[in-house]
Design a protein around this motif. Structure first.
Motif, PDB file in Angstrom:
ATOM      1  N   SER A 114       0.832  -1.204   0.000  1.00 28.67           N
ATOM      2  CA  SER A 114       0.000   0.000   0.000  1.00 28.67           C
ATOM      3  C   SER A 114       0.868   1.256   0.000  1.00 28.67           C
ATOM      4  CB  SER A 114      -0.982  -0.006   1.175  1.00 28.67           C
ATOM      5  OG  SER A 114      -0.308   0.016   2.414  1.00 28.67           O
ATOM      6  N   MET A 115       2.005   1.228   0.681  1.00 30.95           N
ATOM      7  CA  MET A 115       2.900   2.392   0.655  1.00 30.95           C
ATOM      8  C   MET A 115       3.489   2.588  -0.739  1.00 30.95           C
ATOM      9  SD  MET A 115       4.693   2.478   4.426  1.00 30.95           S
ATOM     10  CE  MET A 115       5.341   0.835   4.412  1.00 30.95           C
ATOM     11  N   ARG A 116       3.801   1.500  -1.431  1.00 27.41           N
ATOM     12  CA  ARG A 116       4.303   1.608  -2.800  1.00 27.41           C
ATOM     13  C   ARG A 116       3.248   2.225  -3.712  1.00 27.41           C
ATOM     14  NH1 ARG A 116       3.847  -0.667  -7.467  1.00 27.41           N
ATOM     15  NH2 ARG A 116       2.475  -2.350  -6.797  1.00 27.41           N
ATOM     16  N   LEU A 117       2.006   1.798  -3.546  1.00 28.03           N
ATOM     17  CA  LEU A 117       0.925   2.319  -4.378  1.00 28.03           C
ATOM     18  C   LEU A 117       0.643   3.791  -4.114  1.00 28.03           C
ATOM     19  CD1 LEU A 117      -1.501  -0.724  -4.246  1.00 28.03           C
ATOM     20  CD2 LEU A 117      -0.241   0.104  -6.250  1.00 28.03           C
ATOM     21  N   MET A 118       0.977   4.270  -2.923  1.00 29.88           N
ATOM     22  CA  MET A 118       0.742   5.674  -2.589  1.00 29.88           C
ATOM     23  C   MET A 118       1.724   6.616  -3.283  1.00 29.88           C
ATOM     24  SD  MET A 118      -1.896   6.026  -0.736  1.00 29.88           S
ATOM     25  CE  MET A 118      -1.754   7.592   0.085  1.00 29.88           C
ATOM     26  N   ASN A 119       2.775   6.081  -3.900  1.00 28.96           N
ATOM     27  CA  ASN A 119       3.778   6.929  -4.543  1.00 28.96           C
ATOM     28  C   ASN A 119       3.255   7.658  -5.772  1.00 28.96           C
ATOM     29  OD1 ASN A 119       5.822   6.461  -2.692  1.00 28.96           O
ATOM     30  ND2 ASN A 119       6.480   4.599  -3.732  1.00 28.96           N
ATOM     31  N   GLY A 120       2.198   7.202  -6.350  1.00 29.37           N
ATOM     32  CA  GLY A 120       1.642   7.859  -7.529  1.00 29.37           C
ATOM     33  C   GLY A 120       0.277   7.298  -7.849  1.00 29.37           C
ATOM     34  N   PRO A 121      -0.517   8.075  -8.590  1.00 31.24           N
ATOM     35  CA  PRO A 121      -1.862   7.592  -8.914  1.00 31.24           C
ATOM     36  C   PRO A 121      -1.828   6.382  -9.820  1.00 31.24           C
ATOM     37  CG  PRO A 121      -1.382   9.615 -10.100  1.00 31.24           C
ATOM     38  CD  PRO A 121      -0.243   9.380  -9.157  1.00 31.24           C
ATOM     39  N   ALA A 122      -2.792   5.518  -9.635  1.00 25.86           N
ATOM     40  CA  ALA A 122      -2.911   4.345 -10.506  1.00 25.86           C
ATOM     41  C   ALA A 122      -3.330   4.808 -11.895  1.00 25.86           C
ATOM     42  CB  ALA A 122      -3.956   3.388  -9.935  1.00 25.86           C
ATOM     43  N   PRO A 123      -2.776   4.195 -12.933  1.00 21.34           N
ATOM     44  CA  PRO A 123      -3.185   4.548 -14.301  1.00 21.34           C
ATOM     45  C   PRO A 123      -4.674   4.263 -14.497  1.00 21.34           C
ATOM     46  CG  PRO A 123      -1.210   3.169 -14.308  1.00 21.34           C
ATOM     47  CD  PRO A 123      -1.736   3.177 -12.906  1.00 21.34           C
ATOM     48  N   LEU A 124      -5.345   5.095 -15.285  1.00 23.52           N
ATOM     49  CA  LEU A 124      -6.783   4.961 -15.496  1.00 23.52           C
ATOM     50  C   LEU A 124      -7.200   3.554 -15.918  1.00 23.52           C
ATOM     51  CD1 LEU A 124      -9.560   6.231 -15.445  1.00 23.52           C
ATOM     52  CD2 LEU A 124      -9.141   7.089 -17.768  1.00 23.52           C
ATOM     53  N   PRO A 125      -6.498   2.886 -16.852  1.00 18.94           N
ATOM     54  CA  PRO A 125      -6.917   1.518 -17.207  1.00 18.94           C
ATOM     55  C   PRO A 125      -6.885   0.562 -16.014  1.00 18.94           C
ATOM     56  CG  PRO A 125      -5.402   2.370 -18.859  1.00 18.94           C
ATOM     57  CD  PRO A 125      -5.404   3.352 -17.722  1.00 18.94           C
ATOM     58  N   VAL A 126      -5.923   0.746 -15.116  1.00 16.76           N
ATOM     59  CA  VAL A 126      -5.828  -0.100 -13.922  1.00 16.76           C
ATOM     60  C   VAL A 126      -7.016   0.171 -12.998  1.00 16.76           C
ATOM     61  CG1 VAL A 126      -4.467  -0.602 -11.853  1.00 16.76           C
ATOM     62  CG2 VAL A 126      -3.326  -0.312 -14.063  1.00 16.76           C
ATOM     63  N   VAL A 127      -7.342   1.443 -12.820  1.00 16.33           N
ATOM     64  CA  VAL A 127      -8.476   1.828 -11.972  1.00 16.33           C
ATOM     65  C   VAL A 127      -9.766   1.228 -12.516  1.00 16.33           C
ATOM     66  CG1 VAL A 127      -9.879   3.777 -11.204  1.00 16.33           C
ATOM     67  CG2 VAL A 127      -7.396   3.935 -11.129  1.00 16.33           C
ATOM     68  N   ILE A 128      -9.965   1.352 -13.823  1.00 18.74           N
ATOM     69  CA  ILE A 128     -11.180   0.806 -14.451  1.00 18.74           C
ATOM     70  C   ILE A 128     -11.227  -0.713 -14.277  1.00 18.74           C
ATOM     71  CG2 ILE A 128     -12.337   0.419 -16.666  1.00 18.74           C
ATOM     72  CD1 ILE A 128     -11.326   3.242 -17.455  1.00 18.74           C
ATOM     73  N   TYR A 129     -10.118  -1.390 -14.527  1.00 20.73           N
ATOM     74  CA  TYR A 129     -10.073  -2.841 -14.366  1.00 20.73           C
ATOM     75  C   TYR A 129     -10.414  -3.235 -12.928  1.00 20.73           C
ATOM     76  CZ  TYR A 129      -8.277  -7.513 -13.719  1.00 20.73           C
ATOM     77  OH  TYR A 129      -8.168  -8.834 -13.375  1.00 20.73           O
ATOM     78  N   ARG A 130      -9.788  -2.575 -11.952  1.00 16.05           N
ATOM     79  CA  ARG A 130     -10.033  -2.919 -10.546  1.00 16.05           C
ATOM     80  C   ARG A 130     -11.495  -2.680 -10.163  1.00 16.05           C
ATOM     81  NH1 ARG A 130      -4.760   0.044  -7.931  1.00 16.05           N
ATOM     82  NH2 ARG A 130      -3.225  -1.495  -8.564  1.00 16.05           N
ATOM     83  N   ALA A 131     -12.056  -1.547 -10.604  1.00 16.75           N
ATOM     84  CA  ALA A 131     -13.445  -1.232 -10.265  1.00 16.75           C
ATOM     85  C   ALA A 131     -14.401  -2.246 -10.890  1.00 16.75           C
ATOM     86  CB  ALA A 131     -13.780   0.186 -10.723  1.00 16.75           C
ATOM     87  N   PHE A 132     -14.198  -2.568 -12.161  1.00 17.39           N
ATOM     88  CA  PHE A 132     -15.084  -3.518 -12.835  1.00 17.39           C
ATOM     89  C   PHE A 132     -14.920  -4.920 -12.264  1.00 17.39           C
ATOM     90  CE2 PHE A 132     -15.834  -1.145 -17.112  1.00 17.39           C
ATOM     91  CZ  PHE A 132     -16.520  -0.160 -16.429  1.00 17.39           C
ATOM     92  N   ASN A 133     -13.701  -5.303 -11.941  1.00 14.83           N
ATOM     93  CA  ASN A 133     -13.464  -6.629 -11.371  1.00 14.83           C
ATOM     94  C   ASN A 133     -14.131  -6.752 -10.002  1.00 14.83           C
ATOM     95  OD1 ASN A 133     -12.309  -9.231 -11.481  1.00 14.83           O
ATOM     96  ND2 ASN A 133     -10.619  -8.566 -10.183  1.00 14.83           N
ATOM     97  N   ALA A 134     -13.996  -5.715  -9.168  1.00  9.20           N
ATOM     98  CA  ALA A 134     -14.647  -5.735  -7.849  1.00  9.20           C
ATOM     99  C   ALA A 134     -16.164  -5.781  -7.999  1.00  9.20           C
ATOM    100  CB  ALA A 134     -14.225  -4.516  -7.037  1.00  9.20           C
ATOM    101  N   ALA A 135     -16.698  -5.005  -8.937  1.00  9.78           N
ATOM    102  CA  ALA A 135     -18.146  -5.002  -9.168  1.00  9.78           C
ATOM    103  C   ALA A 135     -18.630  -6.382  -9.602  1.00  9.78           C
ATOM    104  CB  ALA A 135     -18.504  -3.956 -10.223  1.00  9.78           C
ATOM    105  N   ARG A 136     -17.864  -7.009 -10.486  1.00 10.84           N
ATOM    106  CA  ARG A 136     -18.240  -8.349 -10.952  1.00 10.84           C
ATOM    107  C   ARG A 136     -18.265  -9.345  -9.801  1.00 10.84           C
ATOM    108  NH1 ARG A 136     -15.415 -12.558 -11.903  1.00 10.84           N
ATOM    109  NH2 ARG A 136     -13.433 -11.471 -11.870  1.00 10.84           N
TER     110      ARG A 136
END
Length: 138
Positions: free
Chosen positions: A99-121
């Motif tokens: 989580s600290m590594r991920l805080m170093n910069g925003p996630a790329p939009l395609p990654v955000v979309i993939y994570r959101a859709f995968n969680a929704a599914r």
């Protein structure tokens, strides 16, 4: 994880209760026991959502190791990070190397979309309900 925003529940709940008295109001964000429920009701809410509290129940799909970390009592709010680099929506997560590594910069939009859709599914949430949240965060 706990999603948040610019206004805390302590301010938001009374404001919404006054503005929309005919609408049932469920407060969320930091409510984990009867004390929080009593507080929310005194602020004008009709009930509370206890996301993190219910995430550690036997019925929850959260990984057992994470349930043990959250419920152990060894961790406090100081052991969390808050940011929007996980799924594009501001959220509080347990502090870890990842989580600290991920805080170093925003996630790329395609990654955000993939994570959101995968969680929704996984939660059987229709994708059309996820899209407005993605749009408002970008």
């Amino acid at each position: 994880a706990a999603h948040g925003g610019d206004v805390t529940s302590l301010v938001l709940v009374p404001s919404l209760a006054a503005r929309f008295p005919e609408v049932p109001l469920v407060a969320a964000g930091g409510f984990a026991d009867g004390r929080g429920l009593a507080c929310a009701i005194s602020l004008g809410a009709d009930g509370v959502a206890m996301g993190s509290r219910f995430a550690i129940t036997e019925e929850s799909g959260l990984a057992r190791g994470m349930k043990e970390i959250v419920s152990s009592g060894d961790r406090t709010e100081s052991d969390t990070l808050y940011g929007k680099n996980f799924d594009g929506i501001p959220a509080r997560v347990m502090k870890s190397e990842e989580s600290m590594r991920l805080m170093n910069g925003p996630a790329p939009l395609p990654v955000v979309i993939y994570r959101a859709f995968n969680a929704a599914r996984k939660m059987n949430i229709p994708l059309y309900k996820v899209i407005p949240g993605l749009i408002t965060q970008w």
